[in-house]
Write a protein that holds these residues in place. Structure first.
Motif, mmCIF file in Angstrom:
data_model
loop_
_atom_site.group_PDB
_atom_site.id
_atom_site.type_symbol
_atom_site.label_atom_id
_atom_site.label_comp_id
_atom_site.label_asym_id
_atom_site.label_seq_id
_atom_site.Cartn_x
_atom_site.Cartn_y
_atom_site.Cartn_z
ATOM 1 N N ASP A 1 0.967 -1.302 0.192
ATOM 2 C CA ASP A 1 0.262 0.109 -0.055
ATOM 3 C C ASP A 1 0.987 1.337 0.147
ATOM 4 O OD1 ASP A 1 -1.758 1.886 0.304
ATOM 5 O OD2 ASP A 1 -2.570 1.439 2.231
ATOM 6 N N PRO A 2 0.852 1.999 -1.157
ATOM 7 C CA PRO A 2 1.688 3.263 -1.190
ATOM 8 C C PRO A 2 0.951 4.246 -0.263
ATOM 9 C CG PRO A 2 0.271 3.236 -2.807
ATOM 10 C CD PRO A 2 0.085 1.856 -2.298
ATOM 11 N N ASP A 3 0.061 4.235 0.141
ATOM 12 C CA ASP A 3 -0.588 5.222 1.133
ATOM 13 C C ASP A 3 -0.403 4.963 2.702
ATOM 14 O OD1 ASP A 3 -1.503 7.068 -1.000
ATOM 15 O OD2 ASP A 3 -3.053 5.627 -1.168
ATOM 16 N N LEU A 4 0.350 3.948 2.890
ATOM 17 C CA LEU A 4 0.564 3.491 4.253
ATOM 18 C C LEU A 4 1.993 4.334 4.721
ATOM 19 C CD1 LEU A 4 0.418 1.568 6.865
ATOM 20 C CD2 LEU A 4 1.473 -0.018 5.687
ATOM 21 N N TRP A 5 1.903 5.055 5.972
ATOM 22 C CA TRP A 5 3.100 5.521 6.842
ATOM 23 C C TRP A 5 3.210 4.727 7.962
ATOM 24 C CZ3 TRP A 5 5.883 10.130 5.155
ATOM 25 C CH2 TRP A 5 6.532 10.474 6.150
ATOM 26 N N LEU A 6 4.259 3.928 7.895
ATOM 27 C CA LEU A 6 4.136 2.949 9.119
ATOM 28 C C LEU A 6 5.706 3.393 9.644
ATOM 29 C CD1 LEU A 6 3.446 0.352 10.552
ATOM 30 C CD2 LEU A 6 4.736 -1.017 8.892
ATOM 31 N N THR A 7 5.536 3.263 11.084
ATOM 32 C CA THR A 7 6.712 3.512 11.962
ATOM 33 C C THR A 7 6.765 2.358 13.010
ATOM 34 O OG1 THR A 7 6.511 6.005 11.531
ATOM 35 C CG2 THR A 7 7.980 5.234 13.651
ATOM 36 N N ILE A 8 7.808 1.614 13.180
ATOM 37 C CA ILE A 8 7.982 0.620 14.125
ATOM 38 C C ILE A 8 9.247 0.684 14.966
ATOM 39 C CG2 ILE A 8 8.015 -1.885 14.348
ATOM 40 C CD1 ILE A 8 6.795 -2.138 11.726
ATOM 41 N N VAL A 9 9.004 0.710 16.238
ATOM 42 C CA VAL A 9 9.994 0.992 17.370
ATOM 43 C C VAL A 9 10.126 -0.125 18.127
ATOM 44 C CG1 VAL A 9 10.879 2.629 19.001
ATOM 45 C CG2 VAL A 9 9.691 3.371 17.135
ATOM 46 N N PHE A 10 11.195 -0.311 18.378
ATOM 47 C CA PHE A 10 11.530 -1.498 19.516
ATOM 48 C C PHE A 10 12.357 -0.816 20.615
ATOM 49 C CE2 PHE A 10 11.569 -3.957 15.331
ATOM 50 C CZ PHE A 10 10.251 -4.710 15.672
ATOM 51 N N THR A 11 11.856 -0.987 21.920
ATOM 52 C CA THR A 11 12.328 -0.290 22.974
ATOM 53 C C THR A 11 12.188 -1.399 24.181
ATOM 54 O OG1 THR A 11 12.613 1.800 24.255
ATOM 55 C CG2 THR A 11 10.632 1.189 23.390
ATOM 56 N N THR A 12 13.237 -1.061 25.133
ATOM 57 C CA THR A 12 13.066 -1.580 26.686
ATOM 58 C C THR A 12 12.429 -0.382 27.433
ATOM 59 O OG1 THR A 12 15.276 -0.895 27.196
ATOM 60 C CG2 THR A 12 15.099 -3.052 26.035
ATOM 61 N N ASP A 13 12.475 0.742 26.996
ATOM 62 C CA ASP A 13 11.812 1.725 28.100
ATOM 63 C C ASP A 13 10.504 1.935 27.695
ATOM 64 O OD1 ASP A 13 11.521 4.065 29.583
ATOM 65 O OD2 ASP A 13 13.286 5.001 28.982
ATOM 66 N N PHE A 14 9.429 1.729 28.522
ATOM 67 C CA PHE A 14 8.064 2.215 28.325
ATOM 68 C C PHE A 14 7.653 3.175 27.869
ATOM 69 C CE2 PHE A 14 3.871 2.045 29.436
ATOM 70 C CZ PHE A 14 3.177 1.057 28.776
#
Length: 310
Positions: free
Chosen positions: A293-306
């Protein structure tokens, strides 16, 4: 979405609206009909908004291409142009409602002032021309949009059908007035036009409300429940599969664009992973959410700090 198809339909709509409006103004002056003149000006307003819709559609498509990254506009609109779509849709819908409301008030005023004498022959001719063009374009665009699924085309087809319904009202009024001339019913003829216009506007004013409501929801970044449920389901499956502590999801729909931010809380006891491994996991999540989907703006973050997820 096929931009060429959407663009071509919008161009046809714009051209037809302008031509019909010009013809309408000429016949409106010949018939001395303020209703026809107003209807033509209403059409010109719609043409302007349709032009804006076309420009926004092009900007949105261009912003999702690789060439956009190096363009001059990218420096000023790094988040794309999705936010313009609900603005244009909202303004367009509000203008349609406002125009119909104005016509309603104008009709009431005309009725109270004793109506208006017009030349019914000219009025009937332009009304018949309008009905043929408006119905043809309204149903044609609606049918074509079943495969395109464009909000712009949806509103545009509604606009044409609204215009056609108004023209039908005018035809009834003008036709009755034409045959009532030189009869015992001639005293009614000045009141025919405003009466029919009042009825038509009452019917058409609510029609764009759904589009305006959706546009306002997008502008205000109201979270779509269906999209949020889907994102939560995908994220929860990832948490269960890989053993994350939890996740936080932030979702918004802006026009045709979907903006999703996902934060996964990683256990502090986990051993270090290579960046490539995290990227592979991002790819998996992206695939589940709609990678193509070209209209998807996706940000994925992995963190140990809530706190980073709040």
């Amino acid at each position: 979405m096929n931009l060429k198809t959407e663009a071509n339909l919008l161009k046809i709509s714009i051209f037809s609206t302008i031509v019909l409006a010009i013809i309408g103004i000429i016949f409106g002056l010949l018939a001395s009909s303020s209703t026809i003149i107003f209807d033509s000006i209403y059409g010109l307003i719609d043409a302007v908004m349709t032009t804006l819709a076309l420009i926004v559609a092009k900007l949105i498509i261009n912003s999702t291409s690789k060439d956009f990254v190096n363009s001059r506009l990218e420096k000023h609109f790094t988040m794309g142009f999705w936010h313009l779509e609900p603005i244009v849709l909202g303004v367009n819908g509000i203008l349609l409602i406002s125009a119909a409301t104005y016509a309603f008030i104008n009709a009431i005023d005309s009725f109270l002032l004793g109506g208006r004498e017009i030349l019914f022959g000219y009025a009937i001719i332009i009304t018949l021309i309008s009905i043929v063009i408006e119905l043809s374009l309204g149903f044609y665009i609606k049918k074509a949009n079943k495969t395109i699924n464009s909000e712009f085309l949806t509103l545009d087809s509604i606009s044409w059908l609204i215009s056609a319904s108004m023209s039908f009202g005018y035809l009834i009024a003008f036709g009755f007035g034409y045959f009532a001339m030189n009869t015992n019913l001639q005293w009614i003829t000045p009141y025919i036009d405003p009466t029919i216009l009042i009825i038509v506007t009452i019917l058409v004013i609510p029609m764009p409300l759904k589009t305006v409501k959706k546009a306002l929801a997008d502008i205000l970044l109201v979270t779509p429940s269906e999209l949020k449920s889907h994102v939560d389901k995908v994220a929860q499956n990832i948490v269960n599969k890989y053993g994350f502590n939890s996740f936080r999801a932030y979702v918004a729909r802006v026009g045709r664009g979907r903006q999703i931010e996902l934060y996964f809380i990683v256990p502090k006891s986990w051993p270090p992973k290579k960046l490539e491994e995290w990227d592979l996991l991002r790819d998996e999540i992206e695939k589940e959410l709609g990678k193509e989907d070209p209209d998807l703006w996706l940000t994925i973050v992995f963190t140990t700090d809530f706190e980073w997820a709040e």
